[in-house]
Design a protein around this motif. Structure first.
Motif, mmCIF file in Angstrom:
data_model
loop_
_atom_site.group_PDB
_atom_site.id
_atom_site.type_symbol
_atom_site.label_atom_id
_atom_site.label_comp_id
_atom_site.label_asym_id
_atom_site.label_seq_id
_atom_site.Cartn_x
_atom_site.Cartn_y
_atom_site.Cartn_z
ATOM 1 N N VAL A 273 19.514 2.818 2.782
ATOM 2 C CA VAL A 273 18.003 3.196 2.551
ATOM 3 C C VAL A 273 18.130 3.726 0.768
ATOM 4 N N PHE A 274 17.081 3.272 0.504
ATOM 5 C CA PHE A 274 16.198 4.171 -0.810
ATOM 6 C C PHE A 274 15.095 5.013 -0.554
ATOM 7 N N THR A 275 14.479 6.317 -1.842
ATOM 8 C CA THR A 275 13.964 6.240 -1.488
ATOM 9 C C THR A 275 13.032 5.934 -2.389
ATOM 10 N N LEU A 276 11.529 5.983 -2.266
ATOM 11 C CA LEU A 276 10.392 5.934 -3.219
ATOM 12 C C LEU A 276 10.812 6.426 -4.653
ATOM 13 N N GLY A 277 11.059 8.264 -4.563
ATOM 14 C CA GLY A 277 11.302 7.879 -6.089
ATOM 15 C C GLY A 277 12.199 7.110 -7.037
ATOM 16 N N GLU A 278 13.619 6.340 -6.502
ATOM 17 C CA GLU A 278 14.659 6.070 -6.903
ATOM 18 C C GLU A 278 13.860 4.725 -7.399
ATOM 19 N N VAL A 279 12.495 4.243 -6.665
ATOM 20 C CA VAL A 279 11.481 3.072 -7.177
ATOM 21 C C VAL A 279 11.112 3.007 -7.972
ATOM 22 N N ASP A 280 10.301 4.463 -7.867
ATOM 23 C CA ASP A 280 8.852 5.282 -8.767
ATOM 24 C C ASP A 280 9.375 3.783 -9.916
ATOM 25 N N THR A 281 8.380 3.868 -11.061
ATOM 26 C CA THR A 281 8.473 3.655 -12.541
ATOM 27 C C THR A 281 8.905 5.045 -13.022
ATOM 28 N N GLU A 282 7.791 6.337 -12.320
ATOM 29 C CA GLU A 282 7.441 7.497 -13.107
ATOM 30 C C GLU A 282 8.831 8.639 -12.655
ATOM 31 N N VAL B 118 9.301 4.726 5.310
ATOM 32 C CA VAL B 118 9.347 5.813 6.694
ATOM 33 C C VAL B 118 8.383 7.578 5.496
ATOM 34 N N ARG B 119 7.733 8.284 6.447
ATOM 35 C CA ARG B 119 7.597 9.222 5.383
ATOM 36 C C ARG B 119 8.497 9.936 6.557
ATOM 37 N N LEU B 120 9.192 11.292 5.721
ATOM 38 C CA LEU B 120 9.342 12.284 6.685
ATOM 39 C C LEU B 120 8.333 13.338 7.279
ATOM 40 N N VAL B 121 7.731 14.173 5.584
ATOM 41 C CA VAL B 121 6.912 15.270 6.267
ATOM 42 C C VAL B 121 5.809 14.844 6.109
ATOM 43 N N LYS B 122 4.682 14.688 7.420
ATOM 44 C CA LYS B 122 3.961 14.018 7.714
ATOM 45 C C LYS B 122 2.173 14.748 7.465
ATOM 46 N N LEU C 136 7.117 11.954 -1.443
ATOM 47 C CA LEU C 136 8.755 12.235 -2.316
ATOM 48 C C LEU C 136 9.123 12.492 -1.074
ATOM 49 N N THR C 137 9.276 12.551 0.028
ATOM 50 C CA THR C 137 9.409 12.158 1.583
ATOM 51 C C THR C 137 9.904 11.051 1.729
ATOM 52 N N THR C 138 9.133 10.066 1.395
ATOM 53 C CA THR C 138 9.095 8.755 1.829
ATOM 54 C C THR C 138 10.552 8.215 1.394
ATOM 55 N N TYR C 139 10.797 7.214 2.306
ATOM 56 C CA TYR C 139 11.587 5.931 1.889
ATOM 57 C C TYR C 139 11.770 4.488 2.809
ATOM 58 N N VAL C 140 12.561 3.675 2.250
ATOM 59 C CA VAL C 140 12.999 2.674 2.374
ATOM 60 C C VAL C 140 13.993 2.291 2.966
ATOM 61 N N LEU C 141 13.576 1.160 4.455
ATOM 62 C CA LEU C 141 15.147 0.953 5.296
ATOM 63 C C LEU C 141 14.898 -0.025 4.833
ATOM 64 N N ALA C 142 16.303 -0.517 4.389
ATOM 65 C CA ALA C 142 16.247 -1.518 4.003
ATOM 66 C C ALA C 142 17.368 -2.701 5.303
ATOM 67 N N ARG C 143 16.846 -3.945 5.988
ATOM 68 C CA ARG C 143 17.455 -4.187 7.259
ATOM 69 C C ARG C 143 17.655 -5.750 6.521
ATOM 70 N N GLY D 276 0.607 -1.628 -0.027
ATOM 71 C CA GLY D 276 0.128 0.000 0.248
ATOM 72 C C GLY D 276 0.748 0.921 -0.115
ATOM 73 N N ALA D 277 1.593 0.634 -0.198
ATOM 74 C CA ALA D 277 3.023 2.013 -0.222
ATOM 75 C C ALA D 277 2.415 3.137 -1.622
ATOM 76 N N PRO D 278 2.952 4.274 -1.771
ATOM 77 C CA PRO D 278 2.175 5.615 -2.394
ATOM 78 C C PRO D 278 3.054 5.189 -3.882
ATOM 79 N N MET D 279 2.920 4.614 -4.642
ATOM 80 C CA MET D 279 3.588 4.227 -5.877
ATOM 81 C C MET D 279 2.807 5.195 -7.012
ATOM 82 N N GLY D 280 3.562 5.911 -8.055
ATOM 83 C CA GLY D 280 2.775 6.107 -9.432
ATOM 84 C C GLY D 280 2.303 7.552 -9.147
ATOM 85 N N SER D 281 2.900 8.678 -10.227
ATOM 86 C CA SER D 281 2.502 10.120 -10.101
ATOM 87 C C SER D 281 3.139 11.025 -8.727
#
Length: 163
Positions: free
Chosen positions: A103-112, A159-163, A88-95, A77-82
């Motif tokens: 850490v990866f940002t959603l912008g890196e992963v998103d197809t757009e 994690v979304r940095l800006v709520k 755009l302040t959301t990141y993924v922490l992989a452990r 359910g993570a925001p993806m697309g557009s």
């Protein structure tokens, strides 16, 4: 670990698994999503899959196969697309099981946006990940020297940095 209502946690849980062979594994996706989701090994096998080639230090190439990270994030359910604004302040922490993290940002992963071919791999050169490589591995083939590749992947925290 305390989690706010706006933090998703994706736990990679291996049950009945030895590192030398593939066995039952699942990814439990919980957090600020409408319904918790569990993705089992057979679900991963039926999801869209990609192969990526990664150079080894000795110059040889290996091929990892798995599910694009973006597909797993969509299931969570993570925001993806557009992506715009706060998304755009959301990141993924992989452990990893051994404490390694990346850490990866959603912008890196998103197809757009970045459309990076980051995968959650369960195979290397056509075989299940063995030893300390698996059972699951986050592989980011365009990174220099594989620094953000996370072997023994244990969890993903969105994690979304800006709520």
């Amino acid at each position: 670990m305390l989690l706010s209502a706006r933090v998703f946690v994706v736990s990679v849980v291996a049950t009945g698994l030895t590192f030398a062979q593939s066995g039952p594994s699942q990814i439990s996706i919980t957090g600020d999503i409408p319904t918790p989701v569990t993705i089992r090994a057979e679900d991963l096998a039926s999801m869209p899959r990609e192969k990526v080639k990664v150079p080894e230090p000795d110059g040889k190439e290996v091929e990892y196969e798995g599910v694009p990270l973006r597909e797993i994030l969509k299931r969570a359910g993570a925001p993806m697309g557009s992506l715009r604004g706060k998304a755009l302040t959301t990141y993924v922490l992989a452990r990893a099981h051994d404490g390694y993290a990346a850490v990866f940002t959603l912008g890196e992963v998103d197809t757009e946006f970045g459309n990076e071919p980051i995968i959650v791999a369960d195979k290397r050169d056509g075989k299940p990940l063995a030893g300390n490589l698996g059972p699951l591995r986050l592989e980011c083939p365009r990174d220099k020297a594989g620094a953000r590749s996370v072997r023994m992947l244990e969890s993903l925290e969105i994690v979304r940095l800006v709520k």
